[in-house]
Design an enzyme around this catalytic site. Structure first.
Site, PDB file in Angstrom:
ATOM      1  N   LYS A  37     -61.256 -99.648 -36.076  1.00  0.00           N
ATOM      2  CA  LYS A  37     -61.083 -98.260 -36.555  1.00  0.00           C
ATOM      3  C   LYS A  37     -61.828 -97.291 -35.625  1.00  0.00           C
ATOM      4  O   LYS A  37     -62.689 -97.715 -34.846  1.00  0.00           O
ATOM      5  CB  LYS A  37     -61.608 -98.148 -37.990  1.00  0.00           C
ATOM      6  N   TYR A 258     -82.143 -74.115 -22.483  1.00  0.00           N
ATOM      7  CA  TYR A 258     -82.182 -73.157 -23.590  1.00  0.00           C
ATOM      8  C   TYR A 258     -83.477 -73.346 -24.368  1.00  0.00           C
ATOM      9  O   TYR A 258     -83.931 -74.470 -24.572  1.00  0.00           O
ATOM     10  CB  TYR A 258     -80.982 -73.382 -24.517  1.00  0.00           C
TER      11      TYR A 258
HETATM   12  C1  LIG Z   1     -66.247-100.417 -40.915  1.00  0.00           C
HETATM   13  C2  LIG Z   1     -66.142-101.575 -41.829  1.00  0.00           C
HETATM   14  C3  LIG Z   1     -66.622-102.841 -41.447  1.00  0.00           C
HETATM   15  C4  LIG Z   1     -67.378-103.094 -40.160  1.00  0.00           C
HETATM   16  O1  LIG Z   1     -68.742-102.822 -40.360  1.00  0.00           O
HETATM   17  P1  LIG Z   1     -69.849-103.079 -39.215  1.00  0.00           P
HETATM   18  O2  LIG Z   1     -71.116-102.783 -39.909  1.00  0.00           O
HETATM   19  O3  LIG Z   1     -69.552-102.115 -38.127  1.00  0.00           O
HETATM   20  O4  LIG Z   1     -69.719-104.484 -38.795  1.00  0.00           O
HETATM   21  C5  LIG Z   1     -66.385-103.900 -42.292  1.00  0.00           C
HETATM   22  N1  LIG Z   1     -65.750-103.722 -43.470  1.00  0.00           N
HETATM   23  C6  LIG Z   1     -65.309-102.507 -43.890  1.00  0.00           C
HETATM   24  C7  LIG Z   1     -64.620-102.398 -45.197  1.00  0.00           C
HETATM   25  C8  LIG Z   1     -65.516-101.396 -43.089  1.00  0.00           C
HETATM   26  O5  LIG Z   1     -65.086-100.210 -43.512  1.00  0.00           O
END
Ligand SMILES: *Cc1c(COP(=O)(O)O)cnc(C)c1O
Length: 361
Positions: A37, A258
């Site tokens: 994702k 800045y």
């Molecule tokens: C994003 C996600 C993961 C992965 O989690 P990590 O901590 O990055 O390994 C696993 N399961 C679900 C349902 C998620 O949304």
């Protein structure tokens, strides 16, 4: 790689990705749903998916139908799994394309059931054992299984749940594993291709389940361990780099950037061609943040601006214009930066903007 871009770029080490996947398979002894994702955590959705496609994984985990569609359009073979509740407008496409949703509510279940009357939709059931982000509560479990049994449009192919504090709270997480395992053990034995899953990266590194046969790593796949004790098992996939665009001398008492941070000594300052417009967090300003030039850690001076940062190279006389600087990578971890920035490694990785070229090797 022969040429790197002039300004800011991210080197993506696909051999590290492979190493991390193999490590996860060895440590967990389970099948892997690779989480891709948010543009594969900023590493580039399609390039990473194409690499992972070689490993015959059961699923690639995506956030929504849009990300699944990108995988489909790129010809990725591994089946997309939609990690959260779907929106009604997304479901027809999910059903038509044979992507796997996780059923998070009765309304969603009924809609997919209706869409699947001609050819059943393979779906997982989401159980809420503590995350509070959708899914059925344990006391609703058997009722919902009853509903699914009578559903002609849905073929249940798995059950999953999620861990909110696997890197923070052992006793809560242990209790979650116990609740989840007990529910699964109360079911009749399932086919071998029925997927039972609970663990993200921290879960698979820190806990053992009696019933699961699949893990869902994201962060660890990209080489960052949510548990610092286990970081040695992984190799960071992304290194964020830039170049020195200018070196100049400034006298003690002169201001930089800045807000005018006043220099405490005569300073040889290097300007680097990266800023918060590239996703290098502005909140790293005034946090003793360092960058690596010629294997030496050099401190930031003053505030991070949109396109440029200033680094103190007084103690690195060899530093030259056009030198490469590393903002994070194997020698300077994104975890260290996230602590200084008051955030988490997941956010730093996913915030690297499109202006940063991704180079794969
Ligand atoms: C994003 C996600 C993961 C992965 O989690 P990590 O901590 O990055 O390994 C696993 N399961 C679900 C349902 C998620 O949304």
């Amino acid at each position: 790689m022969t040429t790197s871009p002039p300004r800011a770029w991210a080197e993506i080490d696909l051999s590290a990705l492979q190493h991390n996947l193999r490590t996860i398979q060895r440590v967990s002894q389970k099948e892997v749903m690779a989480i891709v994702k948010a543009g594969a955590y900023g590493h580039g959705l399609i390039k990473i998916a194409r690499e992972l496609d070689k490993f015959s994984l059961p699923f690639l985990g995506v956030a929504n139908a849009g990300e699944a569609r990108l995988l489909h359009e790129a010809g990725i073979q591994t089946r997309p799994y939609i990690l959260g509740a779907t929106l009604p407008q997304e479901r027809e496409e999910i059903a038509a394309r044979d992507w796997t949703p996780c059923l998070c509510s009765l309304e969603e279940l009924k809609h997919f059931d209706a869409l699947g009357q001609d050819s059943p939709i393979q779906a997982h059931l989401a159980l809420d054992t503590g995350m509070g982000r959708g899914g059925f509560l344990p006391h609703q479990f058997y009722d919902i299984l009853g509903v699914l049994k009578n559903s002609k449009g849905i073929q249940l192919t798995g059950i999953g749940s999620h861990l909110p504090v696997a890197d923070e709270d052992q006793s809560f997480t242990r209790a979650q594993f116990e609740i989840f395992d007990s529910l699964i053990e109360s079911l009749p034995t399932q086919r071998a291709d029925f997927h039972v899953h609970l663990s993200n990266s921290a879960g698979l590194l820190g806990y053992r389940s009696r019933t699961t046969n699949l893990v869902r790593p994201g962060l660890s796949l990209y080489g960052i361990s949510p548990l610092s004790e286990e970081q040695h098992l992984f190799r960071p996939v992304m290194s964020l780099k830039t170049r020195v665009s200018l070196i100049h001398h400034l006298p003690q008492g002169h201001g930089v950037s800045y807000g005018r941070t006043i220099l405490q000594r005569d300073t040889r300052a290097a300007i680097l061609a990266i800023g918060y417009g590239d996703g290098y967090p502005r909140s790293l300003s005034d946090r003793s943040t360092e960058v690596i030039i010629r294997d030496i850690r050099c401190p930031l001076l003053g505030r991070i601006t949109m396109d440029q940062i200033i680094v103190d190279v007084t103690d690195l006389p060899e530093c030259r214009e056009d030198d490469v600087a590393t903002l994070f990578g194997p020698e300077l971890s994104v975890t260290e930066l996230s602590q200084k920035a008051g955030t988490i490694p997941w956010e730093i990785l996913t915030q690297i903007t499109p202006r940063v070229d991704r180079l794969y090797f």
